[in-house]
Design an enzyme around this catalytic site. Structure first.
Site, PDB file in Angstrom:
ATOM      1  N   LYS A  76       0.838  -1.212   0.000  1.00  0.00           N
ATOM      2  CA  LYS A  76       0.000   0.000   0.000  1.00  0.00           C
ATOM      3  C   LYS A  76       0.873   1.263   0.000  1.00  0.00           C
ATOM      4  O   LYS A  76       0.507   2.279  -0.583  1.00  0.00           O
ATOM      5  CB  LYS A  76      -0.937   0.010   1.215  1.00  0.00           C
ATOM      6  CG  LYS A  76      -2.067  -1.008   1.124  1.00  0.00           C
ATOM      7  CD  LYS A  76      -3.186  -0.516   0.225  1.00  0.00           C
ATOM      8  CE  LYS A  76      -4.384  -1.410   0.126  1.00  0.00           C
ATOM      9  NZ  LYS A  76      -4.185  -2.755  -0.356  1.00  0.00           N
TER      10      LYS A  76
ATOM     11  N   LYS B 261      -3.351 -11.215  -8.063  1.00  0.00           N
ATOM     12  CA  LYS B 261      -4.725 -11.646  -7.781  1.00  0.00           C
ATOM     13  C   LYS B 261      -5.733 -10.617  -8.288  1.00  0.00           C
ATOM     14  O   LYS B 261      -5.388  -9.441  -8.473  1.00  0.00           O
ATOM     15  CB  LYS B 261      -4.905 -11.876  -6.275  1.00  0.00           C
ATOM     16  CG  LYS B 261      -4.724 -10.628  -5.454  1.00  0.00           C
ATOM     17  CD  LYS B 261      -5.338 -10.735  -4.079  1.00  0.00           C
ATOM     18  CE  LYS B 261      -5.313  -9.369  -3.448  1.00  0.00           C
ATOM     19  NZ  LYS B 261      -6.367  -9.024  -2.567  1.00  0.00           N
TER      20      LYS B 261
ATOM     21  N   LYS C 213      -9.837  -5.070  -6.497  1.00  0.00           N
ATOM     22  CA  LYS C 213     -10.635  -3.890  -6.815  1.00  0.00           C
ATOM     23  C   LYS C 213      -9.752  -2.708  -7.237  1.00  0.00           C
ATOM     24  O   LYS C 213     -10.144  -1.871  -8.018  1.00  0.00           O
ATOM     25  CB  LYS C 213     -11.442  -3.458  -5.579  1.00  0.00           C
ATOM     26  CG  LYS C 213     -12.743  -4.181  -5.428  1.00  0.00           C
ATOM     27  CD  LYS C 213     -13.419  -3.829  -4.111  1.00  0.00           C
ATOM     28  CE  LYS C 213     -13.313  -4.975  -3.141  1.00  0.00           C
ATOM     29  NZ  LYS C 213     -14.144  -4.837  -1.945  1.00  0.00           N
TER      30      LYS C 213
END
Ligand code: TYM
Length: 325
Positions: A111, A191, A194
């Site tokens: 992140k 993977k 979103k």
């Protein structure tokens, strides 16, 4: 009865990864365990978000839960921020956990790279709040995708530390694994997620959208032959065929691949039709809940009342054991 807890962030519509990795596990457990399933809005706001649409996004996930078959008669549906004890427990647990361990976690590192201008305390604190979510209900099973394993490990470490410092209080939660606990991305690597555009298929997508999304998935030239690759776009498409139980098609396309005559457009069309078939009943049922806001409101309110009661029981014990009361 054993307790179960899981949550999903309100960062957009649910996609196939959320469905196979988390929701299918929730559905499998709601009949035989005491389950709390949450929309974790406090986790949602650790990355850039729009305060004007947050509340609606949270509600959409509740509606997705109901549509997917989570039944408020069998499980509790919770909006995390409405049960204030999550934050209280997270703070208390943060006082017994080391910062360096949090800085080392892969999700925090990812992140930081993804949002270099948004490296906030909440992001570092994310796994502590997640541990608090689970431990608040003394949950023993957590249906989540494989990507969440490091966070579940943190929850176990925190539970052990708390128990050793203040006396046996928390169980050590385990991940409940589903068959699709790692749904691959449509962009060829990693993977389905979103936050990576082009990587996902939403549960609300119509057939045309699914076709378009699959059309963008990378493949090889189709004339390579030999064994199927283990990674990359082609491997991911085969993984999706298997996930959707297209076993016959899988054998056929594998033979075609070996014979250097695979037609990816055919494979993608078979996949698109099957995915849409699985999603169609969901999409039809969703309208029922969209058109009944009073019902959704009452489910949310009931969840808050029951979950707050359960949460307060744990907090009374924690405050006492930590010497705060
Ligand atoms: P979130 O919103 O990122 O993901 C929600 C759930 O979807 C699963 N998932 C996947 N599973 C398989 N393949 C994929 N491609 C895929 N993408 C997402 C995730 O593993 C997750 O189960 N940190 C949690 C939210 C949370 C939570 C909790 C979960 C906060 N507190 C307490 C359980 C218990 C998360 O990943 O949200």
């Amino acid at each position: 009865m054993k307790r179960v807890y899981s949550g999903i962030r309100a960062t957009g519509r649910l996609h196939l990864g959320n469905y196979f990795g988390a929701v299918k596990g929730m559905l499998a457990l709601q009949d035989s365990y005491d389950c709390v399933f949450s929309v974790v809005d406090l986790h949602t706001i650790t990355i850039p978000y729009d305060p004007k649409t947050l509340k609606q996004s949270v509600r959409e996930i509740i509606i997705d839960y109901l549509t997917a078959g989570l039944d408020p008669k069998k499980c509790h549906l919770e909006i995390q921020s409405t049960v204030l004890q999550h934050v209280e427990l997270a703070y208390l647990l943060s006082t017994i956990y080391q910062v360096s361990r949090l800085e080392d976690l892969p999700t925090y590192k990812e992140k930081k790279i993804q949002y270099p201008k948004y490296v906030n305390m909440g992001l570092l604190y994310y796994p502590v709040l997640m541990a608090a979510d689970i431990l608040l209900y003394k949950a023993e099973l957590v249906p989540v995708g494989i990507d969440q394993e490091p966070h579940i490990e943190v929850a176990r470490e925190i539970a052990r530390k708390f128990n050793s410092m203040f006396g046996q209080t928390f169980p050590q939660p385990q991940r409940f694994k589903t068959e699709g606990d790692y749904v691959p991305s449509l962009v060829g690597a990693g993977k389905m997620s979103k936050s990576i555009s082009g990587s996902f298929i939403n549960l609300t997508d119509d057939l045309e959208t699914i076709r378009k999304r699959l059309a963008g998935a990378p493949t090889d030239s189709g004339v390579i032959g030999g064994e199927l690759p283990k990674t990359g776009g082609t491997a991911n498409l085969f993984a999706l065929l298997r996930l959707f139980k297209l076993d016959k098609e899988c054998i056929k396309f594998e033979q075609d691949y070996k014979a250097k005559k695979i037609r990816y457009s055919e494979l993608k069309e078979a996949l698109a039709k099957t995915i849409f078939k699985e999603l169609q009943p969901f999409q039809a049922k969703r309208k029922e809940f969209e058109n009944n806001p009073t019902l959704v409101d009452s489910i949310i309110e009931e969840g808050q009342i029951k979950c707050s009661r359960m949460a307060e029981e744990t907090m009374k014990e924690v405050r006492l054991k930590m010497g705060l009361v």
